[in-house]
Design an enzyme around this catalytic site. Structure first.
Site, PDB file in Angstrom:
ATOM      1  N   ASP A   1       1.044  -1.189  -0.111  1.00 60.16           N
ATOM      2  CA  ASP A   1      -0.225   0.028  -0.132  1.00 60.16           C
ATOM      3  C   ASP A   1       0.974   1.343   0.089  1.00 60.16           C
ATOM      4  O   ASP A   1       1.885   1.335   0.814  1.00 60.16           O
ATOM      5  CB  ASP A   1      -0.946  -0.037   1.337  1.00 60.16           C
ATOM      6  N   ILE A   2       0.488   2.181  -0.793  1.00 56.52           N
ATOM      7  CA  ILE A   2       1.248   3.314  -1.056  1.00 56.52           C
ATOM      8  C   ILE A   2       1.194   4.284   0.195  1.00 56.52           C
ATOM      9  O   ILE A   2       2.447   5.345   0.552  1.00 56.52           O
ATOM     10  CB  ILE A   2       0.971   4.148  -2.514  1.00 56.52           C
TER      11      ILE A   2
ATOM     12  N   ASN B   1     -13.067  -3.081   2.051  1.00 62.79           N
ATOM     13  CA  ASN B   1     -14.159  -2.220   2.181  1.00 62.79           C
ATOM     14  C   ASN B   1     -15.089  -2.091   0.915  1.00 62.79           C
ATOM     15  O   ASN B   1     -14.243  -2.422  -0.098  1.00 62.79           O
ATOM     16  CB  ASN B   1     -13.385  -0.532   2.232  1.00 62.79           C
TER      17      ASN B   1
ATOM     18  N   HIS C   1     -15.736   3.273   3.735  1.00 64.76           N
ATOM     19  CA  HIS C   1     -14.357   3.848   3.567  1.00 64.76           C
ATOM     20  C   HIS C   1     -13.855   3.064   2.551  1.00 64.76           C
ATOM     21  O   HIS C   1     -12.440   3.052   2.352  1.00 64.76           O
ATOM     22  CB  HIS C   1     -13.696   3.373   4.969  1.00 64.76           C
ATOM     23  N   GLN C   2     -14.456   2.726   1.437  1.00 64.00           N
ATOM     24  CA  GLN C   2     -13.889   2.158   0.036  1.00 64.00           C
ATOM     25  C   GLN C   2     -13.530   3.729  -0.626  1.00 64.00           C
ATOM     26  O   GLN C   2     -14.192   4.476  -0.971  1.00 64.00           O
ATOM     27  CB  GLN C   2     -14.720   1.612  -0.485  1.00 64.00           C
TER      28      GLN C   2
ATOM     29  N   HIS D   1     -10.288  -4.892  -3.438  1.00 67.02           N
ATOM     30  CA  HIS D   1      -8.915  -4.908  -2.682  1.00 67.02           C
ATOM     31  C   HIS D   1      -8.929  -5.380  -1.442  1.00 67.02           C
ATOM     32  O   HIS D   1     -10.035  -4.995  -0.569  1.00 67.02           O
ATOM     33  CB  HIS D   1      -8.119  -3.934  -2.673  1.00 67.02           C
ATOM     34  N   PHE D   2      -8.079  -6.254  -0.871  1.00 65.30           N
ATOM     35  CA  PHE D   2      -8.170  -6.911   0.484  1.00 65.30           C
ATOM     36  C   PHE D   2      -6.841  -6.316   1.118  1.00 65.30           C
ATOM     37  O   PHE D   2      -5.757  -6.434   0.473  1.00 65.30           O
ATOM     38  CB  PHE D   2      -8.027  -8.353   0.545  1.00 65.30           C
ATOM     39  N   HIS D   3      -6.872  -5.553   2.295  1.00 68.81           N
ATOM     40  CA  HIS D   3      -5.765  -5.091   3.049  1.00 68.81           C
ATOM     41  C   HIS D   3      -5.439  -6.071   3.866  1.00 68.81           C
ATOM     42  O   HIS D   3      -6.294  -6.856   4.427  1.00 68.81           O
ATOM     43  CB  HIS D   3      -6.192  -3.852   3.881  1.00 68.81           C
TER      44      HIS D   3
END
Ligand code: AMP
Length: 133
Positions: free
Chosen positions: A30-31, A82, A88-89, A95-97
């Site tokens: 993640d950036i 999300n 909060h998307q 995508h899965f964090h």
């Protein structure tokens, strides 16, 4: 989707710190991480929400998230996905964090506003959802 930032990462048009790739799945750092090692796992199939993605595009997601957790050495971590702005998307490509939680200050901070349990309402809800499964 030409304008989708994660589709552009998949195509190699935008760089990423790629951690895993197969024909159906991509994982990268993640950036704007919430903690060291915060990474994303995405299906290459484009869809905004989990319910938009066919089952066969999702098969590797959790095994890769598990590998990310192991590779980062995270002891405590959250797997988060999300769906929708209210939830909060920000990026409309599923995508899965995988978010390591090394201490109270870093990683995911969440509220957990439990509702008072009404067992009759819970049973009616259970019957309704179960009938649609
Ligand atoms: P969400 O709020 O669940 O939609 O999270 C979107 C995540 O994507 C955020 O954590 C962003 O930091 C991350 N993100 C956005 N653009 C990029 C990018 N180009 N490379 C890596 N991560 C990104």
């Amino acid at each position: 989707m030409a304008a989708c930032i994660f589709c552009r990462i998949i195509k190699g048009e935008i760089p990423c710190f790629k951690l895993f790739e197969s024909d159906k799945t991509l994982a990268f750092l993640d950036i704007n991480p919430l903690s060291q090692g915060h990474a994303l796992v995405i299906p290459k199939f484009h869809g905004a929400k989990l319910t938009d993605i066919p089952d066969d595009a999702l098969g590797e997601i959790l095994p890769v998230a598990k590998r990310l957790a192991t590779a980062t050495g995270a002891v405590n971590y959250n797997i988060l996905q999300n769906n929708g702005r209210l939830a909060h998307q920000e990026v409309d490509h599923v995508h899965f964090h995988m978010i390591p939680k090394p201490n109270e200050a870093q990683g995911l901070g969440i509220g957990w506003p439990q509702q008072k349990t009404d067992m009759d309402a819970l049973k009616a809800l259970f019957e309704d959802i179960k009938s649609k499964m």
